[in-house]
Motif scaffolding. Structure first.
Motif, PDB file in Angstrom:
ATOM      1  N   VAL A   5      12.068   6.776  -9.283  1.00 21.66           N
ATOM      2  CA  VAL A   5      12.580   7.544  -8.137  1.00 21.66           C
ATOM      3  C   VAL A   5      11.978   7.012  -6.841  1.00 21.66           C
ATOM      4  O   VAL A   5      12.688   6.831  -5.827  1.00 21.66           O
ATOM      5  CB  VAL A   5      12.252   9.044  -8.315  1.00 21.66           C
ATOM      6  N   THR A   6      10.682   6.741  -6.853  1.00 28.05           N
ATOM      7  CA  THR A   6      10.011   6.211  -5.657  1.00 28.05           C
ATOM      8  C   THR A   6      10.586   4.860  -5.254  1.00 28.05           C
ATOM      9  O   THR A   6      10.828   4.599  -4.061  1.00 28.05           O
ATOM     10  CB  THR A   6       8.504   6.077  -5.925  1.00 28.05           C
ATOM     11  N   MET A   7      10.814   3.984  -6.215  1.00 27.75           N
ATOM     12  CA  MET A   7      11.375   2.664  -5.922  1.00 27.75           C
ATOM     13  C   MET A   7      12.776   2.776  -5.333  1.00 27.75           C
ATOM     14  O   MET A   7      13.117   2.073  -4.371  1.00 27.75           O
ATOM     15  CB  MET A   7      11.407   1.826  -7.205  1.00 27.75           C
ATOM     16  N   MET A   8      13.589   3.665  -5.867  1.00 29.10           N
ATOM     17  CA  MET A   8      14.957   3.835  -5.358  1.00 29.10           C
ATOM     18  C   MET A   8      14.955   4.367  -3.931  1.00 29.10           C
ATOM     19  O   MET A   8      15.718   3.903  -3.075  1.00 29.10           O
ATOM     20  CB  MET A   8      15.730   4.768  -6.284  1.00 29.10           C
ATOM     21  N   LEU A   9      14.077   5.343  -3.659  1.00 28.76           N
ATOM     22  CA  LEU A   9      13.999   5.889  -2.306  1.00 28.76           C
ATOM     23  C   LEU A   9      13.477   4.863  -1.316  1.00 28.76           C
ATOM     24  O   LEU A   9      13.990   4.743  -0.185  1.00 28.76           O
ATOM     25  CB  LEU A   9      13.093   7.128  -2.309  1.00 28.76           C
ATOM     26  N   THR A  10      12.461   4.106  -1.735  1.00 28.37           N
ATOM     27  CA  THR A  10      11.892   3.087  -0.848  1.00 28.37           C
ATOM     28  C   THR A  10      12.908   1.989  -0.551  1.00 28.37           C
ATOM     29  O   THR A  10      13.041   1.537   0.595  1.00 28.37           O
ATOM     30  CB  THR A  10      10.633   2.475  -1.485  1.00 28.37           C
ATOM     31  N   GLU A  11      13.619   1.563  -1.582  1.00 32.08           N
ATOM     32  CA  GLU A  11      14.610   0.507  -1.386  1.00 32.08           C
ATOM     33  C   GLU A  11      15.757   0.967  -0.494  1.00 32.08           C
ATOM     34  O   GLU A  11      16.304   0.185   0.285  1.00 32.08           O
ATOM     35  CB  GLU A  11      15.152   0.052  -2.737  1.00 32.08           C
ATOM     36  N   ALA A  12      16.097   2.256  -0.580  1.00 33.97           N
ATOM     37  CA  ALA A  12      17.214   2.768   0.200  1.00 33.97           C
ATOM     38  C   ALA A  12      16.845   3.028   1.657  1.00 33.97           C
ATOM     39  O   ALA A  12      17.632   2.736   2.570  1.00 33.97           O
ATOM     40  CB  ALA A  12      17.747   4.043  -0.435  1.00 33.97           C
ATOM     41  N   PHE A  13      15.653   3.577   1.896  1.00 36.62           N
ATOM     42  CA  PHE A  13      15.299   4.006   3.246  1.00 36.62           C
ATOM     43  C   PHE A  13      14.243   3.133   3.926  1.00 36.62           C
ATOM     44  O   PHE A  13      14.139   3.140   5.159  1.00 36.62           O
ATOM     45  CB  PHE A  13      14.806   5.460   3.206  1.00 36.62           C
ATOM     46  N   LEU A  14      13.432   2.419   3.156  1.00 37.01           N
ATOM     47  CA  LEU A  14      12.385   1.571   3.732  1.00 37.01           C
ATOM     48  C   LEU A  14      12.425   0.190   3.069  1.00 37.01           C
ATOM     49  O   LEU A  14      11.510  -0.195   2.336  1.00 37.01           O
ATOM     50  CB  LEU A  14      11.006   2.211   3.536  1.00 37.01           C
ATOM     51  N   PRO A  15      13.479  -0.566   3.310  1.00 35.23           N
ATOM     52  CA  PRO A  15      13.602  -1.868   2.646  1.00 35.23           C
ATOM     53  C   PRO A  15      12.487  -2.841   3.008  1.00 35.23           C
ATOM     54  O   PRO A  15      12.069  -3.643   2.173  1.00 35.23           O
ATOM     55  CB  PRO A  15      14.971  -2.378   3.112  1.00 35.23           C
ATOM     56  N   ASP A  16      12.011  -2.775   4.246  1.00 34.99           N
ATOM     57  CA  ASP A  16      10.914  -3.672   4.644  1.00 34.99           C
ATOM     58  C   ASP A  16       9.653  -3.372   3.846  1.00 34.99           C
ATOM     59  O   ASP A  16       8.948  -4.291   3.403  1.00 34.99           O
ATOM     60  CB  ASP A  16      10.630  -3.527   6.136  1.00 34.99           C
ATOM     61  N   LEU A  17       9.352  -2.084   3.669  1.00 35.18           N
ATOM     62  CA  LEU A  17       8.189  -1.707   2.871  1.00 35.18           C
ATOM     63  C   LEU A  17       8.381  -2.112   1.414  1.00 35.18           C
ATOM     64  O   LEU A  17       7.439  -2.586   0.764  1.00 35.18           O
ATOM     65  CB  LEU A  17       7.946  -0.199   2.968  1.00 35.18           C
ATOM     66  N   ASN A  18       9.578  -1.942   0.907  1.00 37.59           N
ATOM     67  CA  ASN A  18       9.868  -2.333  -0.470  1.00 37.59           C
ATOM     68  C   ASN A  18       9.634  -3.825  -0.680  1.00 37.59           C
ATOM     69  O   ASN A  18       9.052  -4.239  -1.688  1.00 37.59           O
ATOM     70  CB  ASN A  18      11.312  -1.971  -0.813  1.00 37.59           C
ATOM     71  N   ASP A  19      10.033  -4.638   0.290  1.00 43.01           N
ATOM     72  CA  ASP A  19       9.816  -6.084   0.194  1.00 43.01           C
ATOM     73  C   ASP A  19       8.339  -6.427   0.309  1.00 43.01           C
ATOM     74  O   ASP A  19       7.851  -7.341  -0.369  1.00 43.01           O
ATOM     75  CB  ASP A  19      10.609  -6.814   1.283  1.00 43.01           C
ATOM     76  N   ALA A  20       7.625  -5.706   1.177  1.00 43.92           N
ATOM     77  CA  ALA A  20       6.202  -6.001   1.388  1.00 43.92           C
ATOM     78  C   ALA A  20       5.373  -5.643   0.158  1.00 43.92           C
ATOM     79  O   ALA A  20       4.450  -6.381  -0.218  1.00 43.92           O
ATOM     80  CB  ALA A  20       5.683  -5.254   2.609  1.00 43.92           C
ATOM     81  N   LEU A  21       5.679  -4.529  -0.474  1.00 44.28           N
ATOM     82  CA  LEU A  21       4.905  -4.106  -1.643  1.00 44.28           C
ATOM     83  C   LEU A  21       5.270  -4.908  -2.888  1.00 44.28           C
ATOM     84  O   LEU A  21       4.421  -5.125  -3.761  1.00 44.28           O
ATOM     85  CB  LEU A  21       5.117  -2.610  -1.906  1.00 44.28           C
ATOM     86  N   GLY A  22       6.503  -5.321  -2.982  1.00 43.50           N
ATOM     87  CA  GLY A  22       6.919  -6.194  -4.067  1.00 43.50           C
ATOM     88  C   GLY A  22       6.651  -5.613  -5.440  1.00 43.50           C
ATOM     89  O   GLY A  22       6.974  -4.459  -5.736  1.00 43.50           O
ATOM     90  N   ILE A  23       6.018  -6.413  -6.289  1.00 41.37           N
ATOM     91  CA  ILE A  23       5.783  -6.034  -7.681  1.00 41.37           C
ATOM     92  C   ILE A  23       4.793  -4.888  -7.816  1.00 41.37           C
ATOM     93  O   ILE A  23       4.771  -4.197  -8.844  1.00 41.37           O
ATOM     94  CB  ILE A  23       5.277  -7.266  -8.475  1.00 41.37           C
ATOM     95  N   TYR A  24       3.968  -4.650  -6.781  1.00 43.00           N
ATOM     96  CA  TYR A  24       2.930  -3.620  -6.891  1.00 43.00           C
ATOM     97  C   TYR A  24       3.499  -2.207  -6.869  1.00 43.00           C
ATOM     98  O   TYR A  24       2.841  -1.269  -7.308  1.00 43.00           O
ATOM     99  CB  TYR A  24       1.894  -3.804  -5.788  1.00 43.00           C
ATOM    100  N   LEU A  25       4.713  -2.046  -6.378  1.00 40.59           N
ATOM    101  CA  LEU A  25       5.337  -0.720  -6.402  1.00 40.59           C
ATOM    102  C   LEU A  25       5.724  -0.308  -7.829  1.00 40.59           C
ATOM    103  O   LEU A  25       5.320   0.775  -8.280  1.00 40.59           O
ATOM    104  CB  LEU A  25       6.551  -0.694  -5.468  1.00 40.59           C
ATOM    105  N   PRO A  26       6.444  -1.115  -8.586  1.00 42.92           N
ATOM    106  CA  PRO A  26       6.713  -0.724  -9.979  1.00 42.92           C
ATOM    107  C   PRO A  26       5.467  -0.696 -10.850  1.00 42.92           C
ATOM    108  O   PRO A  26       5.432   0.016 -11.870  1.00 42.92           O
ATOM    109  CB  PRO A  26       7.703  -1.787 -10.473  1.00 42.92           C
ATOM    110  N   LEU A  27       4.431  -1.455 -10.472  1.00 41.02           N
ATOM    111  CA  LEU A  27       3.207  -1.465 -11.275  1.00 41.02           C
ATOM    112  C   LEU A  27       2.407  -0.166 -11.157  1.00 41.02           C
ATOM    113  O   LEU A  27       1.388  -0.017 -11.830  1.00 41.02           O
ATOM    114  CB  LEU A  27       2.326  -2.654 -10.888  1.00 41.02           C
ATOM    115  N   ILE A  28       2.866   0.760 -10.322  1.00 43.02           N
ATOM    116  CA  ILE A  28       2.218   2.079 -10.290  1.00 43.02           C
ATOM    117  C   ILE A  28       2.295   2.734 -11.668  1.00 43.02           C
ATOM    118  O   ILE A  28       1.441   3.561 -12.024  1.00 43.02           O
ATOM    119  CB  ILE A  28       2.876   2.976  -9.221  1.00 43.02           C
ATOM    120  N   VAL A  29       3.272   2.355 -12.443  1.00 40.87           N
ATOM    121  CA  VAL A  29       3.421   2.920 -13.793  1.00 40.87           C
ATOM    122  C   VAL A  29       2.151   2.738 -14.614  1.00 40.87           C
ATOM    123  O   VAL A  29       1.753   3.628 -15.372  1.00 40.87           O
ATOM    124  CB  VAL A  29       4.618   2.259 -14.510  1.00 40.87           C
TER     125      VAL A  29
END
Length: 265
Positions: free
Chosen positions: A93-117
């Protein structure tokens, strides 16, 4: 990761104590040394550190509440896979929201966002705290741990961005003639700043303990030191410092026993 002893003690803690311990005493990054991969990797800019901290906080709070609600229904044999499934749901859910509303942040965090799991902070709190507590306390624990993690990331990224690029949140702060310290945006700079923050957190915690001890012990010591009386030792006639009756009787009994012992010898 918090120890089992500290978790047992938390049963008797107030809501504020449950929330606040994640800010300093049990700060995930600075005291428990958890989540160091994103801590070192994404903290080259304040925007990135703040985004990672808020994303982790969201996952922490939501996953801890759900784990607490389902704690009586999840068999102990499959609890870890169940926790990971719950955490992965909120990370998605976090990845989908970030990609939709904060694409720059999604690109900056990269693989570390899904690795929160697989972040030890999230899984550790689910196992050590949320699975043993009611949802309200689990939410406070997740919020406190997430806030502490976010503060650590923001402080690290602020120092690294300021010294490494001369900016804060992309805004130029240092004069143009000040050369940036490029080492600050490298792993070496990240380790240096992390070590400094860990030392500062230890110093702050120790100072807080010393101040608390002074408050508890200081008044009695100061009164005794300032007292001009000898508390009955040299001035037994003074009612203000006469010995307690029980103490006097005990001393008389000890003296009598000594005299009997001498008489037998």
């Amino acid at each position: 990761m918090a120890t089992a002893g500290s978790t047992d003690m938390s049963k008797h803690k107030s809501p504020w104590e449950v929330f606040s311990r994640g800010l300093l005493d049990e700060n995930p990054a600075l005291r428990q040394m958890l989540g160091l991969c994103p801590t070192l990797a994404v903290t080259t800019a304040v925007f990135n550190g703040l985004g990672m901290g808020l994303a982790t906080t969201f996952v922490l709070v939501c996953s801890e509440v759900v784990v607490s609600l389902l704690r009586r229904f999840i068999p102990s044999e499959v609890r870890i896979p169940a926790y990971i499934t719950i955490i992965a749901t909120f990370v998605t859910v976090t990845m989908m929201l970030t990609e939709a509303f904060l694409p720059d942040l999604n690109d900056a965090l990269g693989i570390y966002l899904p690795l929160i799991v697989v972040n030890c902070i999230v899984l550790g709190r689910a196992e050590m705290f949320a699975s043993k507590r009611r949802p309200s306390m689990a939410a406070l624990d997740g919020l406190g741990m997430g806030a502490g993690f976010t503060i650590a990331l923001v402080l690290m990224s602020a120092v690294r961005e300021l010294l490494g690029a001369g900016t804060l949140l992309g805004v130029r702060v240092l004069p143009s003639f000040v050369e940036p310290m490029l080492i600050m945006v490298t792993p070496a700079g990240g380790f240096a700043v992390l070590g400094f923050l860990i030392a500062a957190s230890v110093w702050l915690e120790q100072r807080g303990k010393d101040n608390k001890q002074d408050v508890q012990e200081g008044p009695s010591h100061s009164l005794c030191a300032a007292c001009p009386l000898d508390c009955g030792l040299n001035d037994p006639e003074d009612e203000a410092c006469a010995k307690d009756e029980l103490v006097s009787r005990l001393e008389e009994a000890v003296a009598a026993a000594d005299l009997k012992g001498e008489g037998r010898e």
